[in-house]
Design a protein around this motif. Structure first.
Motif: not given
Length: 526
Positions: A136-147, A187-198
């Motif tokens: 329940v949340g946005e990937a940038e704030a949750t995915i690392d702990r889930v993995v 903040s959207l400025d403070d999270v990593e953004y996927p520049v490399r897109q598949v």
């Protein structure tokens, strides 16, 4: 497996990682590569050295469903991640699982299935027989702990992974904890953004090839029918400096000359206009999201022309004054909405117009008023050699919106209105995204509680569809009248164990009372 010539695919040696994670996108490849969530998850997981994330789309090849990266079957992975953006996605998810030899019923499966996305953030209850854990949340704030939890327990029994996940307050694990609290990126400025897109340059994504560039998240508006605006509060806007930096990097890295702009509403700030100015100044082409009508002045339309957009997506929803008051998108601005759409057509743009019918308290006269204006606009476009496409769809009550408590118009009345729309628009460009029966199923899923969880599983195993839904509900004794009647506002909704936002709940209650007053005053028009 279908042949792909992908750029930016991540390749690792599966034998040199601690855990292999499958990302199952319950949709076709072209839809997956249009999703920003796909790139965010792919980037965040594969930047790690201990885990390899490989992708599965719902495109079945001659050898079944295989990972895009190594051609591996789903059973070779330690965990499955998925995102549900649309309620009916569960059918494709179940198909991929079952066809890959993984039981869709979570109790029968040894590999955990972990789901995120707006559908399960809003209401996970209907999917609890298929999904093991809900993020329940946005990937940038949750995915690392889930993995982290998956990697730490790789090779152990599924229960160990779920126990680890249940310690995270933003992960709901049925049978292990009671609920979850949404976590978001402040903040959207403070999270990593996927520049490399598949992407595969030979397979066009839904919006065409381009660098996906998210401008904002959340929404400044609270339209009564919109679920996403409630899930992704507060409104956050990426700074102009950061946006320009990402655009430059993304276009260069991916060797693209086009951007696809992502935002729930656009343009809504002066910085949105400055982004258009920057792109136009660089000669970069852009694909725009659905546009806010009141912001479309001459300056903005000229900038849109300069970035190469020739068809604009507009969503006035209705040209009925009463319907607009209930929908709360352009209340009091119906004349402005008509004027702005006309201005866009006169400015030489093609238009795709999204409209809604079937709002409780409205009737044939409201639909006819909207159709009349739509026909005028279509004729105006034709006279100028432009095209106006109409997407006219029934209102679908969604979780966490006022219509969860107001309910859906009955299918008989909706069907009559649908036929009225088809008859009145015959000969005009018309696209129907949803029919009334599919809309009923979607509303059933969005508003349902755990009483429909078994039904959802069995229905998905049978391939979905309205006929299967109604038949199975009858066989299992599931009462679906909550879709028409709306939920009891004095009782706990099915999603009460998922905390999204305190302000959202206050706004919701106020809107429910306002709409009930409006609908009650209008009566049931025929």
């Amino acid at each position: 497996m279908f042949e792909l010539v992908e750029l930016n695919r991540v390749l690792k040696n599966p034998l040199r990682v601690n855990a292999r994670v499958a990302y199952v996108y319950p949709g076709k490849y072209e839809v997956m590569t249009s999703s920003l969530a796909h790139d965010i998850i792919y980037t965040y997981v594969n930047r790690r050295e201990d885990v390899y994330l490989e992708r599965f789309a719902a495109d079945r090849g001659e050898t079944g469903y295989r990972s895009i990266e190594t051609g591996s079957p789903l059973r070779d992975f330690d965990a499955v991640l998925t995102t549900l953006h649309y309620e009916l996605d569960v059918v494709d998810l179940v198909e991929v699982l079952e066809s890959s030899g993984l039981p869709a019923r979570r109790e029968d499966r040894e590999i955990p299935v972990i789901a995120g996305g707006p559908v399960v953030m809003a209401n996970p209850a209907p999917y609890t027989r298929v999904v093991d854990a809900f993020v329940v949340g946005e990937a940038e704030a949750t995915i690392d702990r889930v993995v982290d939890a998956i990697s730490a327990r790789a090779g152990e029994r599924k229960k160990a992974v779920l126990e680890e996940l249940s310690q995270l307050d933003y992960v709901y694990v049925p049978g292990f904890n009671e609920g979850a609290v949404r976590k978001y990126a402040p903040s959207l400025d403070d999270v990593e953004y996927p520049v490399r897109q598949v992407f595969d340059p030979d397979r066009q994504p839904a919006f065409g090839l381009g660098f996906k560039l998210e401008l904002s998240r959340g929404c400044l508006f609270h339209c009564s029918f919109c679920m996403e605006s409630r899930l992704f509060q507060p409104f956050r806007h990426r700074s102009l400096q950061k946006t320009v930096e990402l655009a430059d990097k993304g276009l260069e890295y991916n060797r693209l000359e086009r951007v696809v702009l992502y935002a729930l509403s656009f343009p809504v700030t002066r910085e949105d206009v400055k982004v258009l100015e920057y792109l136009a100044g660089r000669g970069v082409r852009a694909v725009l999201p659905s546009l806010r009508l009141e912001k479309l002045g001459d300056e903005v339309l000229e900038l849109i022309r300069q970035v190469g957009q020739r068809e604009l997506t507009l969503a006035p929803e209705s040209f009925s004054v009463f319907a607009q008051r209930v929908l709360m998108k352009y209340p009091g601005l119906v004349e402005l909405a008509k004027h702005k759409v006309g201005s866009v057509v006169r400015a030489g743009f093609d238009v795709k117009l999204y409209l809604i019918y079937g709002v409780k308290g409205t009737g044939a006269e409201d639909v006819l008023e909207t159709v009349r204006i739509a026909r005028e606009l279509a004729s105006m476009a034709k006279e100028r050699g432009r095209r106006l496409v109409l997407s006219f769809n029934p209102l679908i009550p969604k979780a966490r919106t006022p219509f969860a408590y107001i309910g859906m118009m009955g299918l008989d009345r909706l069907s009559r209105l649908e036929k009225l729309v088809d008859r009145e628009l015959r000969g005009f460009a018309r696209v129907r995204e949803f029919n009334v029966k599919t809309s009923f199923v979607q509303a059933s899923l969005s508003l349902g509680g755990e009483q429909i969880a078994d039904l959802v599983l069995e229905w998905s195993l049978r391939g979905g569809g309205y006929a299967n839904w109604v038949k199975l509900a009858r066989e299992k004794g599931v009462d679906l009248r909550y879709v028409y009647n709306g939920l009891d506002p004095d009782s706990e909704p099915p999603w009460s164990n998922i905390v999204v936002d305190g302000l959202e709940e206050k706004v919701l209650r106020a809107q429910v009372e306002a709409i009930k007053h409006l609908v009650g005053s209008a009566g049931e028009k025929q």
